[in-house]
Design a protein around this motif. Structure first.
Motif, PDB file in Angstrom:
ATOM      1  N   MET A 186       0.836  -1.213   0.000  1.00 34.93           N
ATOM      2  CA  MET A 186       0.000   0.000   0.000  1.00 34.93           C
ATOM      3  C   MET A 186       0.863   1.251   0.000  1.00 34.93           C
ATOM      4  O   MET A 186       0.629   2.186  -0.762  1.00 34.93           O
ATOM      5  CB  MET A 186      -0.933  -0.029   1.225  1.00 34.93           C
ATOM      6  N   TYR A 187       1.879   1.266   0.870  1.00 31.82           N
ATOM      7  CA  TYR A 187       2.754   2.445   0.922  1.00 31.82           C
ATOM      8  C   TYR A 187       3.498   2.640  -0.409  1.00 31.82           C
ATOM      9  O   TYR A 187       3.668   3.775  -0.875  1.00 31.82           O
ATOM     10  CB  TYR A 187       3.756   2.328   2.077  1.00 31.82           C
ATOM     11  N   GLU A 213       1.094   4.071  -2.947  1.00 37.36           N
ATOM     12  CA  GLU A 213       0.855   5.483  -2.616  1.00 37.36           C
ATOM     13  C   GLU A 213       2.046   6.334  -3.080  1.00 37.36           C
ATOM     14  O   GLU A 213       1.865   7.410  -3.667  1.00 37.36           O
ATOM     15  CB  GLU A 213       0.684   5.571  -1.093  1.00 37.36           C
ATOM     16  N   THR A 261      -2.375   2.517   9.112  1.00 38.00           N
ATOM     17  CA  THR A 261      -1.340   1.562   8.700  1.00 38.00           C
ATOM     18  C   THR A 261       0.006   1.853   9.355  1.00 38.00           C
ATOM     19  O   THR A 261       0.918   1.041   9.274  1.00 38.00           O
ATOM     20  CB  THR A 261      -1.169   1.570   7.168  1.00 38.00           C
ATOM     21  N   ASP A 281      -9.912   3.649   7.761  1.00 34.72           N
ATOM     22  CA  ASP A 281      -8.916   2.736   7.194  1.00 34.72           C
ATOM     23  C   ASP A 281      -8.824   1.414   7.952  1.00 34.72           C
ATOM     24  O   ASP A 281      -8.858   0.355   7.346  1.00 34.72           O
ATOM     25  CB  ASP A 281      -7.527   3.389   7.082  1.00 34.72           C
ATOM     26  N   THR A 294     -11.976   1.355   4.431  1.00 30.89           N
ATOM     27  CA  THR A 294     -10.546   1.257   4.122  1.00 30.89           C
ATOM     28  C   THR A 294     -10.326   1.684   2.677  1.00 30.89           C
ATOM     29  O   THR A 294     -11.286   1.762   1.901  1.00 30.89           O
ATOM     30  CB  THR A 294     -10.023  -0.163   4.436  1.00 30.89           C
ATOM     31  N   HIS A 332      -8.347   2.092  -1.126  1.00 31.73           N
ATOM     32  CA  HIS A 332      -7.686   1.553  -2.322  1.00 31.73           C
ATOM     33  C   HIS A 332      -7.910   0.052  -2.457  1.00 31.73           C
ATOM     34  O   HIS A 332      -8.622  -0.371  -3.346  1.00 31.73           O
ATOM     35  CB  HIS A 332      -6.190   1.907  -2.347  1.00 31.73           C
ATOM     36  N   LYS A 333      -7.303  -0.752  -1.571  1.00 29.14           N
ATOM     37  CA  LYS A 333      -7.521  -2.207  -1.608  1.00 29.14           C
ATOM     38  C   LYS A 333      -7.515  -2.729  -0.176  1.00 29.14           C
ATOM     39  O   LYS A 333      -6.976  -2.079   0.727  1.00 29.14           O
ATOM     40  CB  LYS A 333      -6.401  -2.894  -2.398  1.00 29.14           C
ATOM     41  N   LYS A 340      -6.406  -4.442   3.022  1.00 23.70           N
ATOM     42  CA  LYS A 340      -5.131  -4.864   3.606  1.00 23.70           C
ATOM     43  C   LYS A 340      -5.376  -6.205   4.305  1.00 23.70           C
ATOM     44  O   LYS A 340      -6.422  -6.426   4.907  1.00 23.70           O
ATOM     45  CB  LYS A 340      -4.628  -3.804   4.594  1.00 23.70           C
ATOM     46  N   GLU A 356       0.339   0.768  -9.435  1.00 21.00           N
ATOM     47  CA  GLU A 356       0.509  -0.594  -8.912  1.00 21.00           C
ATOM     48  C   GLU A 356       1.574  -1.380  -9.682  1.00 21.00           C
ATOM     49  O   GLU A 356       1.994  -2.449  -9.237  1.00 21.00           O
ATOM     50  CB  GLU A 356      -0.822  -1.355  -8.990  1.00 21.00           C
TER      51      GLU A 356
END
Ligand SMILES: NC(=O)C1=CN([C@@H]2O[C@H](COP(=O)(O)OP(=O)(O)OC[C@H]3O[C@@H](n4cnc5c(N)ncnc54)[C@H](O)[C@@H]3O)[C@@H](O)[C@H]2O)[C@@H](O)CC1
Ligand SMILES: [K+]
Length: 213
Positions: free
Chosen positions: A8-9, A12, A127, A155, A179, A181-182, A184, A209
Motif C-alpha cells: 500500500m505504501y 501510494e 497503517t 482505514d 478502508t 484503495h484495496k 489490507k 501498482e
C-alpha cells in the motif's frame, strides 16, 4: 485482492511521484468515508460528530472528514491527540490549517475529558501502527469503546494491525470500517473489531501498482 501494508505504501508513493499527490489521496479518502457515513446515518445534519485524530495521515483523513461533515450541516468536534505543531505530515498540517479558518468546526488540541457525541470517528491510528499503544492514543481508544454511539473506523480500527490481524490492547470496536484503495490482509481477520468493511477507491492511478502487485 488483499495486499500488504508495504505494498500500500509503495503504491501510494508511486502515485505521488506520478503527480497524484498524497493530499489528493487524503481528500478522496475523507470524502469517501463521509459518503459512506451519510449512507449509514442519513440524518447526519442533526448529529453531534466527534472525530478523534492522531498525528499521522490517518488523523489527516479525519480532518478532511471534519470539513466535509461541516458542509453537510453536522455539528463537528475534532480532538487532535497532540498539539498542531507536532502533526507529522505536510498534507495533514495543510488540512488542519483549513479547519483553523472554519468556526463551524470545534477544534481541540488534546483534552482531559471527552464530549459524548452521537457519532464517533476513529482516525487515531491506521497503517502506521507500531508496537504497544501509547498515550494519549490508548485513552482515546478506550473512550471510543466506552461510548454506545455509532462508530466508524477510518482505514482500520485503531489498535488492529492491518498487516497481521493482531489486535493490541486496547483496540477500537467499530460498527463500520472504511478502508482505502484495496483490502489490507489483516483487516478481514477481525470482523468483531471492524464491523462491516467498505473498500473505497481514492483516485490512485492503476499504473501506480505496476511493479508492486
Ligand atoms: N496509503 C494510502 O494510500 C493512503 C493513506 N492514508 C491514510 O494514512 C494512514 C497512514 O498514515 P501514517 O503512515 O501517517 O500512519 P498513521 O496515521 O497510521 O500513524 C502514525 C502516527 O501514529 C503514531 N503511532 C504509531 N504507532 C503507535 C502506537 N503503538 N501508539 C501510539 N502512537 C503510535 C506515530 O508516532 C505517528 O504519529 C492510512 O491508514 C490512511 O488512513 C490516506 O491519507 C489516503 C492515502
Ligand atoms: K483508525
Amino acid at each position: 485482492m488483499e495486499i500488504s501494508v508495504r505494498q500500500m505504501y509503495d503504491i501510494e508513493e508511486n502515485g505521488h511521484k506520478m503527480g497524484f499527490l498524497k493530499k489528493f489521496m487524503m481528500e478522496n479518502a475523507g470524502a469517501a468515508a463521509v459518503r459512506r457515513l451519510c449512507e449509514r446515518v442519513p440524518d447526519i445534519a442533526s448529529k453531534e460528530v466527534l472525530i478523534l485524530s492522531g498525528m499521522g495521515n490517518n488523523g489527516g483523513d479525519g480532518l478532511v472528514m471534519a470539513r466535509h461533515l461541516a458542509g453537510h450541516g453536522a455539528r463537528v468536534t475534532v480532538i487532535l491527540l497532540g498539539t498542531h505543531d507536532r502533526i507529522r505530515t505536510e498534507e495533514s498540517s495543510w488540512n488542519w490549517s483549513i479547519l483553523k479558518k472554519m468556526p463551524s468546526v470545534r477544534l481541540m488540541e488534546g483534552c482531559d475529558s471527552y464530549p459524548r457525541p452521537d457519532v464517533m470517528i476513529d482516525a487515531v491510528l491506521g497503517t502506521g501502527i507500531a508496537g504497544d499503544i501509547r498515550e494519549p492514543y490508548a485513552s482515546a481508544i478506550r473512550h471510543i469503546n466506552g461510548t454506545e454511539c455509532f462508530t466508524m473506523a477510518v482505514d482500520v480500527p485503531s489498535g488492529l494491525n492491518p498487516e497481521t490481524g493482531l489486535a493490541a490492547t486496547p483496540s477500537v470496536r467499530a460498527d463500520v470500517t472504511v478502508t482505502f484503495h484495496k483490502m489490507k490482509r489483516g483487516i478481514p481477520q477481525r470482523p468483531d473489531l471492524t464491523g462491516r468493511v467498505y473498500v473505497e477507491k481514492i483516485g490512485i492511478p492503476p499504473e501506480a501498482e505496476e511493479g508492486v502487485l
